[in-house]
Design an enzyme around this catalytic site. Sequence first.
Site, PDB file in Angstrom:
ATOM      1  CB  CYS A 177      -0.909  -0.110   1.187  1.00 27.37           C
ATOM      2  SG  CYS A 177      -0.335  -0.158   2.753  1.00 27.37           S
ATOM      3  CB  VAL A 178       0.707   4.730   0.736  1.00 28.10           C
ATOM      4  CG1 VAL A 178       1.604   5.809   1.055  1.00 28.10           C
ATOM      5  CG2 VAL A 178      -0.311   4.975  -0.126  1.00 28.10           C
TER       6      VAL A 178
END
Length: 328
Positions: free
Chosen positions: A95-96
């Site tokens: 994800c981030v």
Amino acid sequence: MADSSDVDTGLVEVIPSLYISSLKPASSVDILYQNRITHVLAVGLNMQSPFPNLCKYKIVSLEDSAEANLLECLPSAIEYISQAISKDGRVLVHCVAGISRSASIIVAYLMKAQKLEYEQALEILHQQHPRAEPNSGFEEQLRLFAELNYVVDLEETRYRRFLMTRMAQQRDKLGYIPQLVLGCDPLKDAPIAGVPSITGGVQPIPRTGIRILQLRCKKCRRILVSKDNIMEHNPGAGETSFAYNKRGQGLGPNAQAKSKCNLFFIEPMEWIHGLDDGSVEGKIQCPKCESKLGSYNWSGSQCSCGEWITPSFALQKSKVDEVTGPCP
């Protein structure tokens, strides 16, 4: 919650052939090549597929918010990971920050693949990636995922209850509901059982020969809901719950014992008029004779027993009959 700058820049192998990372290493062609990554599952908003000639990509659009619906993403994400690993692929889930969304997907995969509870799967991930921390909403949904036996299906009552609560939260936060999921009208014809209708309703799968509890309009006898659409609740504290309205009147020692529920709380149904016009509350009428049966309120309402129900779709018991009939 840590941001991406706090996360290690490398990939972490959780179990053989399954990796987790933040966005930064997933954006490095050298790191992907060195780790022989063949499949990437990118979880987040506006994610890209930067190296399509090196890896296969799947994008899962998911906000890192406690209100986001993680459950609806799990079947396709888990299938993607399973298929890749079964064909000797190496999968990176990112994800981030590599903390919440990617961790939640990997925990869900471990839960289903190894038939684990939430804590057991998270512990396996923590052994390799201690900073994994699904947000509170994702944790709640992953626990529900175990209760659902790792199957996300609109036919499952507990999942529909989750969706009801989520719709109420969206209505309160956004002022509208992006996607209504409604119980199917028991008299509505559906060509394929178990397939969502245009409005999100799901036609129950026929159970030949089975007789189930139904609620019918007392005036015209029209079938309204079946047992699966009725929401059970624990009785509240009776009249003491309404003491602030009594202006000092005595309630007596038996007030709680005398209080009974005079309402049936149901799922939002396709036949309830006005649910798609943005109204917070409204009346519930019989779709055939238009008799008033009750009312709805997305913010909730209180039962006569004192229990607060959110959202509230309430039918007055005096307006409907309980009958046992063949499964529609």
